[in-house]
Design a protein around this motif. Structure first.
Motif, short mmCIF file in Angstrom:
data_model
loop_
_atom_site.label_atom_id
_atom_site.label_comp_id
_atom_site.label_asym_id
_atom_site.label_seq_id
_atom_site.Cartn_x
_atom_site.Cartn_y
_atom_site.Cartn_z
N TRP A 179 0.81 -1.23 0.00
CA TRP A 179 0.00 0.00 0.00
C TRP A 179 0.84 1.28 0.00
O TRP A 179 0.30 2.39 0.01
N SER A 180 2.14 1.14 -0.04
CA SER A 180 3.03 2.30 -0.03
C SER A 180 3.79 2.38 -1.35
O SER A 180 4.28 1.37 -1.85
N VAL A 196 -0.04 4.74 -10.66
CA VAL A 196 -0.75 4.99 -9.41
C VAL A 196 -0.18 6.25 -8.75
O VAL A 196 0.99 6.58 -8.96
N SER A 197 -1.02 6.94 -8.00
CA SER A 197 -0.56 8.10 -7.23
C SER A 197 -0.57 7.71 -5.75
O SER A 197 -1.27 6.77 -5.35
N GLY A 203 -5.38 4.99 -0.40
CA GLY A 203 -6.83 4.91 -0.25
C GLY A 203 -7.39 3.56 -0.69
O GLY A 203 -8.25 2.97 -0.02
N TYR A 204 -6.90 3.06 -1.81
CA TYR A 204 -7.38 1.78 -2.34
C TYR A 204 -6.88 0.59 -1.53
O TYR A 204 -7.63 -0.36 -1.28
N LEU A 402 -7.50 -1.10 -11.82
CA LEU A 402 -6.70 -2.24 -12.26
C LEU A 402 -5.29 -2.17 -11.72
O LEU A 402 -4.75 -3.16 -11.22
N TRP A 403 -4.66 -1.00 -11.81
CA TRP A 403 -3.27 -0.85 -11.36
C TRP A 403 -3.15 -1.08 -9.86
O TRP A 403 -2.17 -1.67 -9.39
N HIS A 404 -4.14 -0.65 -9.11
CA HIS A 404 -4.08 -0.84 -7.66
C HIS A 404 -4.30 -2.31 -7.30
O HIS A 404 -3.67 -2.82 -6.37
#
Length: 464
Positions: A179-180, A196-197, A203-204, A402-404
């Motif tokens: 998640w980081s 991803v940002s 958040g995701y 998708l990326w997350h």
């Protein structure tokens, strides 16, 4: 010719997977297959019918009709593009690794032992699980595993019990790294690749990753091995430089956390902020070591003498250069397949043939089954090339779910086998963990956590 390039990649990939059986470091096949792949592309350039433009994320129109010189220019530009993108990741990792080694030079991680004030096996399990989850998000899951197992070896003397702790640390560290943006190499790749940002990633994935860590730890806390108490022995840190341990720990961790903030403020690539953070940490390290040192004076006799006690020189000599070369080889090898349009065609085939799951919940156009299989595959083979391939296969916009989901699956799926993640491999080396012991005792816990986190992601993504 395309078939030969694919076969080179497959055999190289197989050699990486069988690293422990072949007794050959995985960086060797990675570098060899990278060089051979690009060599074959260069020699057979006129025989390829398609070329993928990574900048435009599309096939080049009329590539087959271009002249040899035009194709040669396109090849060189493409290779330079991929080298630049790969170098961004490698320089970033070099900076992060050096900061971590500087912290370790001052014995900064010994400060973490202060968190362990209990003799209860169950409480120690939760302490190490949460430490691994949080620490891996800051200094990456590989380093967090090394640090925590090193501490574990000092406070848990029974090796049979320690192996269980190590297994849960692997699960927690991989979950924390997912998640980081700086917690796992694959997540860093997605972040630097503008897929991803930081805000959306947290958040995701924070809650699914937390579930992925909590569920296995909760189940394990009821197992017989974690019942009762153990003898905790604390070793005194006698080095003179230990008086700066806490300062360098917080300074180093703060400097790494500052990198995403720097990117948001300046919109510059993350490696620029990492170099700034490294420079600041190095300044304080040199001041605290009471030395006068110029990092550019590597040829002088004075510099050679200084290298013995310079925290910066010492740290630079300790970083995992084989890992850096492995990433170089594997990322550029995958780039070779991408440039020929092979990954693009493979992705199109996947989207057409795989059943859609939960299409009413998301619109990425890619089945959840595909991403879950990617997570399972990352337990068997290295997740770095899998994510590198996904970057070339899928072309959804930045912060698409998708990326997350890929970040979560690739980051946490590797916990299911001891060889499935960098954290697992390093723990295997430090504690001589048997592959089949891990498969029997820990893998099912990792699988339960992986699936629980995945279902949580499928639910929470509807909130964004």
């Amino acid at each position: 010719m395309e078939t030969i390039v694919v076969l080179v990649f497959v055999f190289g990939y197989l050699a990486i997977t069988l690293e422990h059986s072949l007794k050959i470091d995985k960086l060797i096949p990675a570098l060899v297959m990278m060089a051979i792949s690009w060599g074959l592309i260069s020699l057979g350039l006129d025989h390829f019918s398609e070329w993928f433009d990574s900048g435009a994320h599309a096939l080049v129109d009329g590539f087959a009709d271009l002249g040899h010189e035009e194709k040669r220019v396109l090849l060189e530009e493409t290779l330079l593009h991929h080298l630049g993108k790969t170098a961004e990741i490698l320089v970033f990792l070099l900076g992060a690794m050096t900061i971590v080694e500087i912290i370790d030079y001052f014995n900064g991680f010994a400060t973490i032992k202060d968190f362990v004030k209990t003799r209860s096996k169950r409480k120690i399990l939760w302490i190490f699980s949460f430490l691994a989850f949080i620490l891996s998000a800051i200094i990456d899951n590989l380093t967090a595993t090394i640090v925590l197992i090193s501490i574990l070896q000092k406070i848990v003397k029974d090796r049979d019990v320690r192996l269980w702790y190590a297994g849960l640390i692997i699960i927690a560290a991989n979950a924390g790294g997912a998640w980081s943006p700086i917690g796992d190499v694959t997540t860093t790749m997605l972040w630097i690749g503008n897929k991803v940002s930081t805000g959306h990633l947290i958040g995701y994935l924070f809650v699914p990753s937390l579930i992925c860590m909590v569920i296995p730890s909760f189940i394990a806390s009821f197992l017989p091995v974690f019942k009762g108490e153990l003898s905790v022995t604390e070793e005194e840190v006698t080095e003179v430089k230990s008086k700066f341990s806490s300062t360098m720990l917080y300074l180093g961790l703060g400097a790494i956390i500052f990198v995403p903030i720097f990117k948001v403020i300046t919109h510059l690539p993350p490696y620029v902020g990492m170099m700034l953070s490294l420079g600041v940490v190095a300044i304080f390290a040199e001041i605290y070591s009471n030395t006068k040192f110029s990092m550019t004076e590597v040829d002088s006799h004075e510099s050679d003498e200084h290298a013995d006690h310079s925290p910066v020189h010492h740290s630079l000599s300790k970083i995992e250069l084989p890992s850096i070369l492995f990433f170089l080889g594997i990322l550029l090898a995958v780039a070779a397949l991408e440039s020929l349009g092979i990954l693009f065609e493979f992705a199109s085939t996947l989207e057409e043939t795989m059943p859609m799951l939960g299409t009413e919940l998301h619109h990425s156009g890619v089945s959840d089954i595909v991403v879950l299989l990617l997570g399972v595959a990352s337990a068997v083979i290295d997740n770095v090339p899998l994510v590198a391939a996904s970057l070339g296969m899928f072309h959804q916009p930045m912060d698409d779910e998708l990326w997350h989901f890929i970040a979560y699956s690739a980051g946490t799926g590797g916990s299911m086998l001891i060889i499935g993640s960098a954290a697992g491999v390093v723990a295997m080396g430090m504690e001589k963990i048997n592959f089949f012991w891990y498969l029997k005792k820990i893998s099912w816990l990792a699988l339960v956590g992986f699936l629980a986190g995945a279902f949580m992601f499928m639910f929470t993504r509807t909130l964004f």
